[in-house]
Design a protein around this motif. Structure first.
Motif, PDB file in Angstrom:
ATOM      1  N   TYR A  81       0.868  -1.181   0.000  1.00 41.05           N
ATOM      2  CA  TYR A  81       0.000   0.000   0.000  1.00 41.05           C
ATOM      3  C   TYR A  81       0.901   1.226   0.000  1.00 41.05           C
ATOM      4  O   TYR A  81       1.862   1.320   0.778  1.00 41.05           O
ATOM      5  CB  TYR A  81      -0.918   0.034   1.217  1.00 41.05           C
ATOM      6  N   PHE A 109      -3.026  -1.494   7.903  1.00 34.09           N
ATOM      7  CA  PHE A 109      -2.265  -2.376   7.015  1.00 34.09           C
ATOM      8  C   PHE A 109      -1.737  -3.598   7.777  1.00 34.09           C
ATOM      9  O   PHE A 109      -1.671  -4.696   7.224  1.00 34.09           O
ATOM     10  CB  PHE A 109      -1.109  -1.622   6.374  1.00 34.09           C
ATOM     11  N   LEU A 287      -8.437  -5.298  -2.088  1.00 31.06           N
ATOM     12  CA  LEU A 287      -8.550  -4.112  -2.933  1.00 31.06           C
ATOM     13  C   LEU A 287     -10.006  -3.655  -3.026  1.00 31.06           C
ATOM     14  O   LEU A 287     -10.299  -2.449  -2.938  1.00 31.06           O
ATOM     15  CB  LEU A 287      -8.000  -4.427  -4.330  1.00 31.06           C
ATOM     16  N   LEU A 301      -7.825   3.415   4.806  1.00 27.90           N
ATOM     17  CA  LEU A 301      -6.934   3.604   3.661  1.00 27.90           C
ATOM     18  C   LEU A 301      -7.685   4.342   2.558  1.00 27.90           C
ATOM     19  O   LEU A 301      -8.735   3.875   2.099  1.00 27.90           O
ATOM     20  CB  LEU A 301      -6.445   2.241   3.129  1.00 27.90           C
ATOM     21  N   CYS A 303      -8.102   4.529  -0.659  1.00 25.88           N
ATOM     22  CA  CYS A 303      -7.700   3.724  -1.816  1.00 25.88           C
ATOM     23  C   CYS A 303      -8.880   3.602  -2.780  1.00 25.88           C
ATOM     24  O   CYS A 303     -10.030   3.454  -2.345  1.00 25.88           O
ATOM     25  CB  CYS A 303      -7.255   2.337  -1.355  1.00 25.88           C
ATOM     26  N   CYS A 304      -8.678   3.608  -3.986  1.00 29.73           N
ATOM     27  CA  CYS A 304      -7.397   3.795  -4.665  1.00 29.73           C
ATOM     28  C   CYS A 304      -7.648   4.939  -5.640  1.00 29.73           C
ATOM     29  O   CYS A 304      -8.353   4.779  -6.641  1.00 29.73           O
ATOM     30  CB  CYS A 304      -6.953   2.543  -5.370  1.00 29.73           C
ATOM     31  N   LEU A 316      -3.038   0.041  -3.846  1.00 26.88           N
ATOM     32  CA  LEU A 316      -2.912  -1.207  -3.092  1.00 26.88           C
ATOM     33  C   LEU A 316      -2.766  -2.314  -4.126  1.00 26.88           C
ATOM     34  O   LEU A 316      -3.661  -2.511  -4.955  1.00 26.88           O
ATOM     35  CB  LEU A 316      -4.156  -1.451  -2.214  1.00 26.88           C
TER      36      LEU A 316
END
Length: 917
Positions: A81, A109, A287, A301, A303-304, A316
């Motif tokens: 990540y 993570f 993901l 997180l 993402c993305c 990621l």
């Protein structure tokens, strides 16, 4: 009450026919037959269990190789990540989106990495924006970036220092004259600065991308690697602890930094395909969850996304999918041929079991006749044989499964076997045991009819006259034609995978089976003709000749089996050695040595190098014949070429040293050259660039290091060429030319040495990489398995000898008794047995050896994995292995004869004569 129960039990046991009561253990009285049946069952279990074990281990080894590939590594195969330019303070990224805290991302993570068994502890890294490094003693400055990473010092080459301060790359330290203990100033582009003390100096990171590494720096390839051969290295990292980097960033008033978390594959040596597939699924699921803002991981997180207007992006990712794809493509090239080998192994093992079933009746003809007199049917005999064979088959199955595991561990890939493969191997061995028992019972029933039934004996005599081996010969011819038309390597239409042809594996078995049996029939006629010639020979030769002539179908079967098994063994040796030698030669020719590094033509050559090295320049179509045909040109350094380049004495009629010595001595303005790959080419003048050179062809070779195509190659000493040819500019300084350093030595050591040069190569290639092309390594692996099968086939000769001796034992005992009465000694008896067995086994060996060479001459020329690179496939005959096999066969004959002679002395001759037919 108890006494009554015992009487009832005894009465019940007494009512069971002794033939059936003793059936489960009766073969313990026939040790040779017990061993033969057990070995047959072991071979069947071995062939059945070896396939899933070998395939699983091979798959695991391919997974490991893919993970360790320089473009993937355990760090790339794991989970990564990355947040580029993550703000130190919470910042609005988009409507309703605020950047998270690094500590929160760190915990998220860590939970993500803990969700998969093969991922290791996360590696946390920080990379700051570019800063200028300067000193008070120098007017120059250099760009760098602060970097902190988990155990980062274990992944760089320390040059000097103890770490009391920051670690400076040598690229900056040498340019600014910094030493350990000096103070340097870091200045941000906006003005703030900070002082640091140099605690140590390490080799700059950009060098690791052209040398073997564990992949720690692979995720930072886009930041620290050189973009092109002529480009300057990008700003290199200054290494410090995480706390120190954060403190300096605060002093320099950095607003953000790039944070990365990586969970590498913890132990690539112990990862199976199932585990890496599970990691790929886990990464894809992670993901999806990270993209979903409603999930805990999605909230932690960001993402993305790619906020390009802010210069920020997140990702990621995992290369586990690439590992799975690579391993599947490679295993597809091995799976088909290995399946054919399994079938071939099962066929050989089935033949042994069937022979054991037939000989179990022939070795006990008196018992068979007694059962026939009692009216026992073939079905009853088959059921009785099944009971008798249960114990030796079970014993052999366990032994075969153990041998399959030990053999796979000893000669197979050094990689783990998955649990499903172990279960498959166990089920396969159990199924093989059941099949062996059923096969033994069926064959014994058929043999019973053929031995004791008058109609069956007449049918057997008629069947022996049918040349059924001609059908095998026809099948071998058809297979060979398919092999010639389709080639030794075929491409699957659906997957596009190139793998060894199934016909390549099937042809030798059919060819050897057909002509080994035909040779055995001819041997039977020859031994019959020798009976009269041996009338005046000594007692041992006389008795051995009589036995050979009277051996009938048993002798033919033993000779044919010996020829097939030993021929299979030798053919496997020839093909595997020839293929390995050819691949080594082609890889050496293509690369030039063990390692090749491409450099700029103007790069100075290192004055000293720790491994043998030489410099060459390749120029495709660099010279032209008068009629305009272009020839490839290779200029070498004759003084260093011999020590560093790959060479095989088969390439030329004289030693390489003599060629190089003559190559550096021009005569009468002519450039001495070697022409490779064109025996009939007349060369006197060649056009080069805008000029012309006269040449003197001092030698012709079939191949030469540096050849990369079938186009003829002209080899000249570079210095001699430039001094002799009158051209206003250097013809070798050409955009189409390739200037290379060739290094001889271990791959890792050579790559590391090249990376330490002041100007490292822009790209490298090794012979190991050439040989690692999937279909090439698949071909080599396939014939390594053929070697194992060939070794097992050679061991079957021992089984055949046991069956032959057991089937012939009673007649030999009677013959020995009568000959002893006539004054024949025990030594002569043993000598007669040795001559009998040696004649059959050595004849089978000679036939198998000749047929193996003939079959190899058909198949080896087709085994050209890289047809565009010379030389042609090289035929290698295993003369030492053949000599050792011949001695082993002679020893085997002596041991078998000695054991039989000793056993016959312990038999009650009166009892034998009383029940003899």
């Amino acid at each position: 009450m108890r006494a009554g129960t015992e009487r009832e039990h005894v009465s019940l046991g007494a009512r069971i026919d002794p033939v059936w009561r003793h059936a489960p253990s009766v073969l313990l009285r026939y040790r040779g037959l017990f061993v033969a049946v057990a070995v047959g069952g072991a071979l069947l279990a071995l062939a059945a269990a070896a396939y899933p074990l070998f395939l699983s281990a091979t798959t695991s080894s391919l997974v490991r190789a893919a993970i360790e590939r320089e473009s993937i590594t355990p760090f790339g195969a794991g989970l990564t990540y990355r947040f580029t330019n993550l703000p130190f303070e919470p910042t609005i990224l988009a409507p309703g989106r605020v950047s998270g805290e690094p500590e929160e991302m760190d915990r998220a993570f860590a939970r993500l990495a803990a969700g998969n068994d093969i991922l290791g502890e996360p590696v946390r890294t920080i990379l700051t924006p570019t800063v200028e490094v300067s000193t008070g003693d120098s007017a120059e400055d250099r760009d760098a970036r602060l970097f902190a990473g988990t155990e980062v010092l274990e992944h760089v080459e320390i040059l000097r220092g103890d770490g009391e301060g920051v670690w400076m790359p040598d690229l900056i330290a040498d340019a600014l004259g910094l030493h350990v203990g000096d103070t340097a100033t870091l200045t941000d582009q906006r003005g703030p600065s900070a002082e640091v003390t140099v605690g140590g100096i390490y080799r700059a990171v950009y060098t690791v991308y052209t040398a073997p590494s564990d992949g720690y720096w692979l995720p930072w390839y886009d930041e620290f690697a050189i973009e092109c051969p002529d480009c300057a290295p990008p700003p290199q990292p200054i290494l410090a602890s995480r706390a120190e980097v954060l403190r300096l960033s605060d002093e320099l008033r950095h607003r953000d930094a790039t944070f990365s978390w990586n969970a590498p594959v913890e132990n690539a040596d112990a990862v199976s395909l199932e585990q890496i597939q599970e990691l790929d699924r886990y990464a894809l699921d992670a993901l999806e969850r990270a993209r979903d803002r409603s999930t805990p991981i999605g909230q932690a997180l960001d993402c993305c996304e790619n906020w390009f207007f802010l210069g920020r992006r997140t990702s990621l990712a995992s290369s586990a999918g690439l590992v799975v794809t690579d391993a599947r493509e490679r295993i597809a090239t091995v799976e088909g041929p290995t399946r054919v080998l399994e079938i071939a192994g099962l066929a050989v093992a089935v033949a042994v079991v069937a022979a054991a079933g037939a000989f179990s009746v022939r070795a006990r003809r008196v018992e068979a006749a007694w059962l026939f007199a009692r009216g026992s049917s073939a079905a009853v005999v088959g059921l009785k044989t099944a009971l008798e064979s249960a114990l030796p088959v079970a014993t052999g199955t366990v032994a075969g499964a153990v041998v399959a595991w030990v053999a796979m561990r000893a000669v197979g890939p050094d990689a783990p076997v998955s649990r499903p493969a172990l279960l498959d191997a166990g089920f396969a061995a159990a199924a093989a045991a059941l099949g062996a028992v059923v096969l033994l019972s069926i064959v014994a029933a058929i043999a019973y009819v053929r031995v004791v039934d008058p109609h069956g004996r007449r049918f057997a005599r008629l069947a022996r006259t049918v040349p059924w081996e001609l059908a095998l010969a026809a099948a071998a011819y058809v297979t060979l034609q398919r092999l010639r038309e389709g080639g030794a390597f075929v491409v699957d239409a659906d997957t596009g995978v190139r793998s060894p042809s199934l016909a390549l594996v099937a042809f030798p078995f059919l060819f050897l089976g057909a002509f080994s049996t035909l040779a055995a029939r001819l041997a039977a006629f020859a031994w019959g003709a020798l009976r009269r010639a041996a009338d005046r020979a000594g007692p041992a030769a006389y008795l051995a000749t009589r036995r050979l002539a009277g051996g009938g179908a048993l002798a033919i079967l033993l000779v044919g089996a010996a020829g097939l098994c030993l021929g299979t063994f030798l053919h496997a040796q020839i093909v595997s050695n020839s293929l390995s030698t050819t691949v080594d030669a082609k890889a050496g020719i293509f690369v030039g040595s063990d390692v090749q590094g491409r450099i700029d033509y103007r790069t100075p050559i290192p004055e000293s190098f720790e491994l043998p090295t030489t410099r060459v320049v390749r120029l495709p179509a660099g010279v032209r014949l008068p009629e305009g045909r272009g020839l490839d040109l290779l200029t070498i350094d004759a003084s260093s070429f011999g020590a560093a380049a790959y060479w095989n004495d088969a390439f030329a009629d004289e030693p390489l040293g003599a060629l190089l010595e003559r190559l550096a001595r021009p005569t009468d303005g002519r450039v001495p050259v070697i022409v490779a790959g064109a025996d009939d080419l007349t060369v006197e003048r060649l056009a080069i660039a805008v000029g012309e050179m006269r040449v003197d062809v001092i030698a012709r070779t079939s191949a030469f290091p540096g050849m990369s195509s079938l186009n003829p190659l002209v080899i000249a000493d570079g210095e001699t060429l430039l001094e002799t040819v009158d051209i206003p500019f250097d013809p070798l300084n050409n955009p189409t030319a390739s200037t290379e350093l060739w290094v001889r030595g271990g791959t890792d050591a050579a790559l590391a040495a090249l990376a330490r040069l002041e100007f490292p190569p822009s790209s490298t290639i090794t012979t190991a990489e050439v040989k690692d092309i999937p279909y090439i390594s698949a071909a080599v692996d396939t014939f390594l398995v053929v070697n194992v099968l060939g070794l097992a086939a050679a061991a079957l000769v021992f089984v055949g000898m046991l069956l032959y001796l057991n089937a012939r034992q009673r007649s030999q005992i009677v013959a020995q008794a009568l000959s002893s009465r006539m004054g024949m000694t025990q030594r002569e008896q043993r000598r007669a047995l040795v001559m009998e067995l040696a004649a059959m086994l050595l004849w089978g060996f000679a036939v198998g050896a000749v047929l193996a060479v003939v079959a190899a001459r058909f198949t080896v020329p087709l085994l050209d994995p890289i047809p565009t690179v010379p030389p042609d496939p090289i035929l290698v005959l295993p003369l030492l292995v053949a000599a050792v096999a011949a001695v082993a066969i002679g020893t085997l004959a002596w041991l078998g004869a000695t054991a039989t002679e000793r056993r016959s002395r312990r038999v009650d001759l009166g009892e034998v004569m009383r029940v003899a037919e």
